[in-house]
Design a protein around this motif. Structure first.
Motif, PDB file in Angstrom:
ATOM      1  N   HIS A  97       0.852  -1.205   0.000  1.00 35.63           N
ATOM      2  CA  HIS A  97       0.000   0.000   0.000  1.00 35.63           C
ATOM      3  C   HIS A  97       0.881   1.246   0.000  1.00 35.63           C
ATOM      4  O   HIS A  97       1.547   1.553   0.987  1.00 35.63           O
ATOM      5  CB  HIS A  97      -0.924   0.015   1.210  1.00 35.63           C
ATOM      6  N   HIS A 107       1.465   5.496  -1.774  1.00 38.14           N
ATOM      7  CA  HIS A 107       1.101   6.650  -2.607  1.00 38.14           C
ATOM      8  C   HIS A 107       2.469   7.268  -2.913  1.00 38.14           C
ATOM      9  O   HIS A 107       2.878   8.218  -2.240  1.00 38.14           O
ATOM     10  CB  HIS A 107       0.213   7.628  -1.853  1.00 38.14           C
ATOM     11  N   HIS A 119      -8.865   2.218   0.920  1.00 39.85           N
ATOM     12  CA  HIS A 119      -8.611   2.435   2.357  1.00 39.85           C
ATOM     13  C   HIS A 119      -9.813   1.900   3.128  1.00 39.85           C
ATOM     14  O   HIS A 119     -10.954   2.151   2.732  1.00 39.85           O
ATOM     15  CB  HIS A 119      -8.446   3.930   2.654  1.00 39.85           C
ATOM     16  N   HIS A 130      -5.104  -0.843   5.709  1.00 38.99           N
ATOM     17  CA  HIS A 130      -5.179  -0.503   7.139  1.00 38.99           C
ATOM     18  C   HIS A 130      -5.928  -1.532   7.984  1.00 38.99           C
ATOM     19  O   HIS A 130      -5.299  -2.256   8.739  1.00 38.99           O
ATOM     20  CB  HIS A 130      -5.726   0.915   7.380  1.00 38.99           C
ATOM     21  N   ASP A 161       2.361   2.941   3.228  1.00 44.29           N
ATOM     22  CA  ASP A 161       1.471   4.085   3.033  1.00 44.29           C
ATOM     23  C   ASP A 161       2.287   5.211   2.388  1.00 44.29           C
ATOM     24  O   ASP A 161       3.428   5.017   1.998  1.00 44.29           O
ATOM     25  CB  ASP A 161       0.856   4.515   4.373  1.00 44.29           C
TER      26      ASP A 161
END
Ligand SMILES: [Zn+2]
Length: 424
Positions: free
Chosen positions: A61, A63, A206, A243, A294
């Motif tokens: 996960h 970005h 998410h 998460h 993340d």
């Protein structure tokens, strides 16, 4: 192309550790065991004596273009922080995303990540980065908002799929991305799922990150986040749920039957004060749990070895038991279990004959790594990303002795600094 990795401690993640050789032909592992160099020719021989040879790490996960936010407003609550960040994101151009992604790509390769799963915007720029550096990636355009905003983003997701899915010999895949239950009304989620249906892709979202999310969904829809998403049909798809901090026993009864799983982001969850995911309990119920970093707002580096270490310490501290999670458990989450959550476990996540040659070689002849008693323990608790010497993806050496191929690292360092100065 034949590459021989000689004499390393091979940590396959599916069988016992042994000192041996690995032979790669083109993109695949073709032999694990002693390989005689007599009467054989190789294009490249890597001496891995005093090194650990293990599967490349799966960062499930990310970005990656959020590198631009490293250290920006670090001490804000999540919603306040998001609002500050969205103001900057509105000004980001394609070129900014490219350089911000590129710096994360270089960081991932230098710290042992070979596969990443990204959710953001202008993802075609992140795709260009992965193509150039040789990384393996799953990319999704985050669908968020409602009405025309939603429709534009669904269309961009579809365009991304047609431009990039299965490109670069299959290294790059595209799936459908939904930002979060609390930022997407039911119609937006439905439209995104219709697209996943049409394209036959997994869905990255998410999920149960904060207490606020639980309360917000309950106040508006009078149901739990899991029931809300189940009724919309999300769990009929292969789902990558980032998460899962506030998963309860009732949620686990649903999650244990899904395809895909949870991505645990221990540093992000602690830094943003989101809470502690019940990782041990979820894994005991048969739910796959991957690890992720993340974005660089939640965590400040892309070093998966930090996440591995923190994942074990968090469960030990939370449950008051030194046996709550082992070093090997956390390493599995960062490799083969991560690949399962992404639906890539038939290709990557372990060192096995027939699998893709996504391999990292770690130099353990260093003061903080000598002497040692147990290699799993060494990897989970002592190694850091800077100990990775060589990174191989799809059979290609993309970093050798810490030099990243296919890019001028100094040029990217300068360019990303200019992007930061322009945006802030
Ligand atoms: Zn995230």
């Amino acid at each position: 192309m034949r590459t021989l990795i000689k004499n390393g401690y091979v940590v396959s993640m599916v069988s016992d550790i042994r000192k041996t050789d690995i032979l790669i032909e083109d993109d695949k592992i073709v032999r694990i065991g002693t390989v005689s160099e007599e009467n054989e020719t190789f294009d490249k021989v890597i001496d891995a004596s005093n090194m650990v040879v293990m599967p490349g790490l799966v960062n499930a996960h990310t970005h990656v273009a959020m590198s631009i936010f490293r250290g920006y407003n670090d001490e804000l609550e999540l919603m306040n922080w998001l609002q500050e960040m969205w103001k900057i994101e509105d000004r980001m151009k394609k070129e900014d995303i490219y350089y911000a992604s590129m710096i994360s790509g270089i960081e991932m390769i230098k710290s042992g990540t070979t596969t990443f799963n990204d959710l953001y915007f202008f993802e075609e720029e992140t795709a260009k980065m992965a193509e150039q550096l040789g990384l393996r990636a799953i990319l999704s355009r985050a669908v968020i908002g409602e009405g025309d905003d939603c429709l534009i983003r669904v269309r961009e997701s579809e365009e991304l799929y047609h431009s990039w899915h299965n490109k670069c010999d299959g290294r790059i895949k595209v799936c459908v991305g939904i930002h979060a239950p609390y930022t997407c009304p039911p119609d937006t989620i439905k439209k995104s799922l219709e697209l996943a249906d049409r394209l036959g892709t997994p869905v990255h979202i998410h999920y149960l990150e904060t207490k606020d999310e639980v309360e917000k969904i309950f106040n508006v829809y009078h149901k739990s986040v899991t029931d809300y998403l189940k009724e919309l049909g999300l769990f009929n798809y292969h789902v990558i749920l980032a998460h899962g901090v506030h998963v309860n026993d009732r949620d686990m009864e649903i999650l244990k039957n899904i395809s895909g799983g949870i991505v645990h982001n221990p540093i992000s969850n602690m830094k943003l004060g989101s809470g502690f995911a019940p990782v041990k309990k979820m894994r005991e119920r048969g739910i796959n749990v991957a690890l992720g970093t993340d974005g660089q707002g939640g965590t400040n580096t892309m070093d998966m070895f930090e996440e591995i270490k923190l994942a074990t310490y968090l469960q030990k501290g939370l449950l008051g038991s030194a046996t709550a999670m082992s070093a090997k458990d956390a390493l599995q989450m960062a490799t083969i279990e991560g690949a399962k959550v992404l639906g890539l476990d038939s290709e990557v996540g372990s060192l096995e004959v027939g699998k893709k040659a996504d391999i990292i070689i770690i130099d353990i002849n260093k003061p903080h790594l000598k002497p040692h008693h147990d290699i799993y323990s060494l990897l989970a608790y002592s190694v850091n990303g800077a100990d990775v010497d060589t990174t191989i993806i799809d059979g290609n050496v993309v970093m050798e002795h810490r030099n990243v191929m296919n890019v001028d690292e100094n040029e990217i360092l300068e360019k990303v600094e200019l992007v930061k100065n322009k945006l802030f």
